[in-house]
Scaffold this motif. Structure first.
Motif, short mmCIF file in Angstrom:
data_model
loop_
_atom_site.label_atom_id
_atom_site.label_comp_id
_atom_site.label_asym_id
_atom_site.label_seq_id
_atom_site.Cartn_x
_atom_site.Cartn_y
_atom_site.Cartn_z
N ALA A 123 -27.07 16.60 31.01
CA ALA A 123 -28.33 16.82 31.28
C ALA A 123 -29.19 15.89 30.10
O ALA A 123 -28.64 15.73 28.98
CB ALA A 123 -29.11 18.19 31.08
N SER A 144 -27.75 24.08 30.40
CA SER A 144 -27.95 22.76 30.02
C SER A 144 -29.26 22.18 30.45
O SER A 144 -30.29 21.41 29.53
CB SER A 144 -27.14 21.75 30.67
N GLN A 145 -29.98 22.58 31.55
CA GLN A 145 -31.17 22.18 32.14
C GLN A 145 -32.18 22.85 31.39
O GLN A 145 -33.38 22.40 31.04
CB GLN A 145 -31.34 22.68 33.55
N ASN A 146 -31.98 24.12 31.01
CA ASN A 146 -33.09 25.19 30.09
C ASN A 146 -33.29 24.32 28.69
O ASN A 146 -34.30 24.21 28.18
CB ASN A 146 -32.44 26.19 29.92
N ARG A 148 -32.48 21.27 28.02
CA ARG A 148 -33.17 19.91 28.29
C ARG A 148 -34.76 19.91 28.31
O ARG A 148 -35.47 19.22 27.97
CB ARG A 148 -32.67 19.35 29.62
N LYS A 149 -35.29 21.19 28.99
CA LYS A 149 -36.77 21.22 29.21
C LYS A 149 -37.45 21.37 27.64
O LYS A 149 -38.46 21.10 27.42
CB LYS A 149 -36.95 22.29 30.16
#
Length: 252
Positions: A123, A144-146, A148-149
């Motif tokens: 990410a 990973s997305q969490n 990244r945010k």
């Protein structure tokens, strides 16, 4: 656990400019790969019998950067390819692409089988030349997305603006200041949280609503659409602050 570290993948940033990259498949996953490869300025070939509607705008505009082939994958699609992304909904086909790629010494990413992939794609958050990546080893991509945010919120466009200015400024500093210790002090000060906070304050004063923009593309489009000279005035204001730091540390 034996042997210490469990790190399997070696972190690396690839320069894919004008490198030939093959994407097999044209669904949502393939489209995400396609968008990021466009930003990397790769030469992209997408092969699939069917294409997601997300590709439609790109079908309608011709580009030297990509080609779409509406048919099933063939082994000769691998000719001259640097990287491969197998992103079909057919696991057997993805596995076959991995096998063929390995025999041709081509690195392959298999979307549904990290264990046979040569590399994974983390990410990522882009702020111009600043690239921040997160990987959970494909064990929990949602994590990973969490993360990244969270990174997107913490690292705003002030980093991109600073690096754009420093692209030309760094060489001038090196050319004009002989003492390495002084140069190090200048660069350290320009990279400090204190100076980045000052840039945020300057951006706020110009009322450009840039600090809330999360995507680099949106920022670039916004920047290009600003009223004439407004962004230049912003850059000049930040460069003035940079010059103050250079003058101060140069005289100390």
């Amino acid at each position: 656990m034996r042997g210490g570290s469990t790190l399997r993948f070696y972190p690396i940033n690839l320069n894919l400019k004008e490198k030939k990259v093959l994407i097999v498949g044209a669904g949502k996953v393939a489209f995400r790969k396609f968008k990021r490869l466009l930003q990397a300025k790769a030469q992209i070939k997408v092969v699939s019998p069917e294409f997601s509607p997300k590709f439609t705008p790109y079908f309608e505009q011709k580009s030297d950067q990509y080609i779409f082939i509406e048919r099933k994958f063939r082994e000769d699609d691998l000719g001259g390819i640097f990287l491969v992304f197998a992103a079909t909904n057919d696991s057997q086909l993805n596995e076959r692409i991995a096998f063929l790629s390995r025999n041709k010494n081509i690195l392959a990413n298999i979307s549904d089988a990290v264990d046979i992939s040569d590399f994974t794609v983390p990410a990522a958050v882009n702020r111009g030349e600043l690239l921040l990546t997160v990987s959970s080893g494909s064990n929990l991509p949602a994590l990973s997305q969490n993360i990244r945010k969270k990174i997107e919120q913490e690292f705003g466009v002030e980093y991109q603006i600073l690096l754009e200015i420093m692209q030309k400024k760094r060489s001038l500093i090196i050319a004009e200041i002989d003492e390495i210790s002084v140069r190090k002090k200048i660069f350290k000060e320009l990279a400090s949280d204190q100076f980045l906070n000052k840039i945020r304050m300057i951006i706020d004063q110009f009322d450009l609503n840039l600090l809330n923009i999360e995507e680099t593309d949106e920022f670039i489009n916004n920047k290009n659409n600003l009223t004439e000279n407004k962004f230049k005035l912003l850059s000049d204001s930040i460069e003035t602050e940079i010059n103050k730091i250079i003058a101060k540390l140069k005289d100390d």
